[in-house]
Design a protein around this motif. Structure first.
Motif, PDB file in Angstrom:
ATOM      1  N   ILE A  32       0.874  -1.178   0.000  1.00 38.39           N
ATOM      2  CA  ILE A  32       0.000   0.000   0.000  1.00 38.39           C
ATOM      3  C   ILE A  32       0.910   1.226   0.000  1.00 38.39           C
ATOM      4  N   ALA A  34       0.292   4.426  -0.802  1.00 37.92           N
ATOM      5  CA  ALA A  34      -0.275   5.712  -0.393  1.00 37.92           C
ATOM      6  C   ALA A  34      -1.764   5.514  -0.153  1.00 37.92           C
ATOM      7  N   THR A  35      -2.384   6.511   0.456  1.00 38.60           N
ATOM      8  CA  THR A  35      -3.831   6.481   0.700  1.00 38.60           C
ATOM      9  C   THR A  35      -4.469   7.730   0.121  1.00 38.60           C
ATOM     10  N   TRP A  36      -5.437   7.525  -0.772  1.00 37.91           N
ATOM     11  CA  TRP A  36      -6.269   8.611  -1.277  1.00 37.91           C
ATOM     12  C   TRP A  36      -7.396   8.847  -0.277  1.00 37.91           C
ATOM     13  N   ALA A  74      -6.016   4.715  -8.159  1.00 39.04           N
ATOM     14  CA  ALA A  74      -5.356   3.588  -7.489  1.00 39.04           C
ATOM     15  C   ALA A  74      -5.209   2.403  -8.429  1.00 39.04           C
ATOM     16  N   TYR A  77      -2.474   3.060 -10.959  1.00 34.86           N
ATOM     17  CA  TYR A  77      -1.189   2.837 -10.292  1.00 34.86           C
ATOM     18  C   TYR A  77      -0.892   1.349 -10.187  1.00 34.86           C
ATOM     19  N   THR A  86      -0.269  -1.080  -4.694  1.00 36.52           N
ATOM     20  CA  THR A  86      -1.505  -0.371  -4.987  1.00 36.52           C
ATOM     21  C   THR A  86      -1.697   0.748  -3.970  1.00 36.52           C
ATOM     22  N   HIS A  87      -2.862   1.377  -4.003  1.00 39.16           N
ATOM     23  CA  HIS A  87      -3.213   2.427  -3.061  1.00 39.16           C
ATOM     24  C   HIS A  87      -4.456   2.027  -2.284  1.00 39.16           C
TER      25      HIS A  87
END
Length: 622
Positions: A32, A34-36, A74, A77, A86-87
């Motif tokens: 993971i 990043a986080t949107w 995401a 990506y 992934t995100h």
């Protein structure tokens, strides 16, 4: 005594996610990355506070403008990262959560991993109902998040802090499973997010998830090799599974050793370079004449990493040899058995390598190679003619837009598209130079995917020029992430191809007797004409640098300027006429869109006659 750490549920989840990794072929990747997030009352005090507490070094935060678009970003990506990274996407409860459904469906249909973290209504039910709660008289435990169940490969509602441990581990298992992966949803009641708990330290230790490469069963491998040796006109169809498993070198070695031609699906395009001698282009309804003619005459179809959808099979009408057999080379047994295929279950790279060794010394007849290479050369001349503009002072056709972009793109450029007439034209005409250059989402063919997905690709591969190629109808669906590109200083290249309506469906409507109803951007009553909508001005208002291209010459110059730009840049171009979609050779195979069985209008009556004629060629391969 087991060491513990006192954190809220949300803080524990973010800390856990920051310690998850994948590993394949000895290479480790952050799972993971990043986080949107878009925050509301359902996640601002939980996941929002946890991201702040954890800090950007451990878990970077990305601000989105639309929940569906964040999922698309995401997914873009994840695809560019080969599904190894992934995100996550967090939303508030209610409309924020339900806006995830379309993106989740796209991810699951295309088998691309994304972690969804929607807020949920209170687990403790201090008041009933609360804001944005869906009241269901027959069930007290249903919320709007249950709409995500059918489009998720794993779904859990974390109603107690301690339930997070098994839920999070199962979520990671599915995200990293090359067969099961897709959208994974952990619904998080807002009170549980903020509740404190003593978590075992082991929960936060680095955890590596191995992405498997299963080898084929020896008996299946032997049977597959015998089927290939017995075939006189074999055709390999390369799907997305080739790219997901990084099997391009194995596919190239297999084609060069055996001489078997390779056709590609939308997801598989680029598995072989366009100029490889064995590459015969796109297959199916949006295919080339070279590939589709080979498919009609093939006595063995090797379906490698493809789901064999209706576009690939021309709705069951493409493979016409009376004795045609199928070899299903796939990691998923469900797909390996389609079309009553002889199954060959295993990782695409490992299985192609093993099959090549098993076939040592075998090669298709030289005359077969000569035939398909000549057909490919002829098709290339047709594409060149369609892309050529004899007069560069006139407005371009859509085919000429594609040709102009193709001419200036390098091996490292990435073209992102998803809907309208562009996917078909790109599938037939684009000359893919690298495995990652062609990024067309067609499993769900989702309007509005292009811009956010291009952001995801650019985040995954910041050194490559990334083009979002989008029609006017799709642009109007979801342009808001242009603001994100501007804010994050991502030098996205956007090409808006304006034909004043849903021209792709307009052409289909005409073909099936719908007479283009509701497909053009037109005033409903006289005087005739189109509304004065300026999409270029709209893009500029969202912060993009905009270049208007009025002619073919303008277009070439604009694309070159956009490619070298270091800021988000839009090229806006109107195609030749409002009703001209493209100028490439037409579809080379049928697609089943049922036509009215009874009608009074002549257009529908004639369309039904053609439909019945085409449908008569449909086969079930048993």
């Amino acid at each position: 005594m087991t060491a513990t750490r006192r954190l809220t549920t949300a803080q524990a989840l973010i800390a856990f996610l920051a310690a998850q990794y994948t590993e394949r072929d000895g290479e480790r990747h952050r799972l993971i990355a990043a986080t949107w997030g878009i925050f509301g009352h359902g996640n601002v005090a939980g996941i929002g506070q946890a991201l702040l507490e954890t800090g950007p070094a451990a878990m970077p935060y990305l601000q989105g403008r639309n929940e569906q678009a964040m999922v698309h970003a995401a997914v873009g990506y994840a695809r560019r990262r080969g599904r190894l990274s992934t995100h996550a996407v967090t939303t508030s409860i209610g409309p924020g959560a339900t806006n995830l459904v379309t993106g989740a469906a796209l991810a699951t249909v295309n088998r691309l991993p994304v972690l969804l973290l929607p807020g949920d209504t209170f687990a403790t039910r201090p008041a009933d109902p609360v804001l944005q709660q869906l009241e269901v008289p027959y069930a007290g435990d249903v919320s709007v998040n249950d709409t995500l169940r059918p489009v998720s490969r794993f779904f859990d509602r974390v109603s107690r802090p301690e339930a997070l441990v098994p839920a999070a581990l199962q979520a990671m298992r599915v995200l990293t499973d090359p067969v099961q992966t897709g959208a994974v949803t952990l619904a998080l009641p807002q009170d549980v997010q903020a509740e404190a708990y003593d978590w075992p330290e082991e929960f936060f230790a680095d955890r590596v998830w191995t992405v498997r490469r299963p080898r084929p069963d020896p008996a299946e491998l032997h049977a597959a090799a015998e089927a290939v040796r017995a075939a006189e006109r074999p055709l390999l169809i390369a799907g997305g599974g080739i790219r997901h498993s990084a099997a391009e070198p194995a596919l190239r070695a297999f084609a060069e050793a055996t001489g078997i031609p390779v056709a590609t699906t939308q997801s598989g395009k680029g598995a072989l370079r366009h100029d490889h001698p064995a590459e015969v282009g796109a297959v199916g309804h949006t295919g080339t004449a070279a590939a589709d003619d080979l498919a009609r005459e093939a006595d063995l179809v090797i379906a490698a990493g493809t789901r064999l959808t209706d576009f690939t099979t021309a709705s069951g009408t493409l493979f016409q040899d009376p004795g045609v057999r199928f070899l299903g080379l796939n990691l998923d047994p469900f797909d390996a058995h389609k079309q009553a295929a002889l199954p060959l279950v295993g990782d695409a790279r490992a299985t192609l390598d093993a099959l090549r060794v098993e076939l040592t010394g075998h090669r298709v007849p030289a005359r077969y190679e000569q035939t398909y290479r000549a057909a490919k050369r002829y098709w290339d001349t047709l594409v060149a003619q369609a892309c050529h503009a004899p007069d560069d002072t006139v407005r371009p056709t859509q085919a000429q837009v594609i040709g102009a972009l193709d001419a200036i793109a390098g091996d490292e450029d990435v073209v992102v598209n998803a809907a309208g007439s562009l996917p078909g034209d790109l599938h037939r005409m684009w000359r893919a130079r690298s495995p990652h250059q062609y990024h067309v989402e067609y499993g769900y063919s989702c309007m509005g995917y292009e811009i956010p997905a291009a952001l995801g690709v650019a985040l995954a591969d910041p050194g490559s020029p990334v083009w979002a190629l989008v029609g006017d109808g799709s642009y109007l669906m979801n342009p808001t992430e242009l603001v994100t590109a501007v804010q994050e200083r991502i030098p996205l290249k956007l090409v808006i191809v304006d034909n004043h309506g849903y021209a792709s469906i307009g052409g289909l409507s005409e073909a099936v007797g719908g007479e283009r109803l509701g497909t053009g951007f037109r005033y409903p009553e006289p005087p005739p004409g189109s509304p004065a909508v300026d999409l270029a001005a709209n893009a500029a208002s969202l912060g993009m640098a905009v270049i208007r291209a009025h002619t073919v010459r303008d277009l070439r110059e604009a694309l070159a300027e956009a490619r070298s730009a270091n800021r988000p840049t839009c090229v806006y171009v109107e195609t030749e006429t409002a009703d001209t979609v493209s100028g490439p050779p037409p579809a080379q195979a049928w697609w089943d869109v049922p036509v009215a069985a009874t009608a009074t209008r002549t257009s529908a009556i004639k369309a039904r006659e053609e439909y019945d004629r085409q449908a008569a060629a449909r086969r079930r391969h048993l």
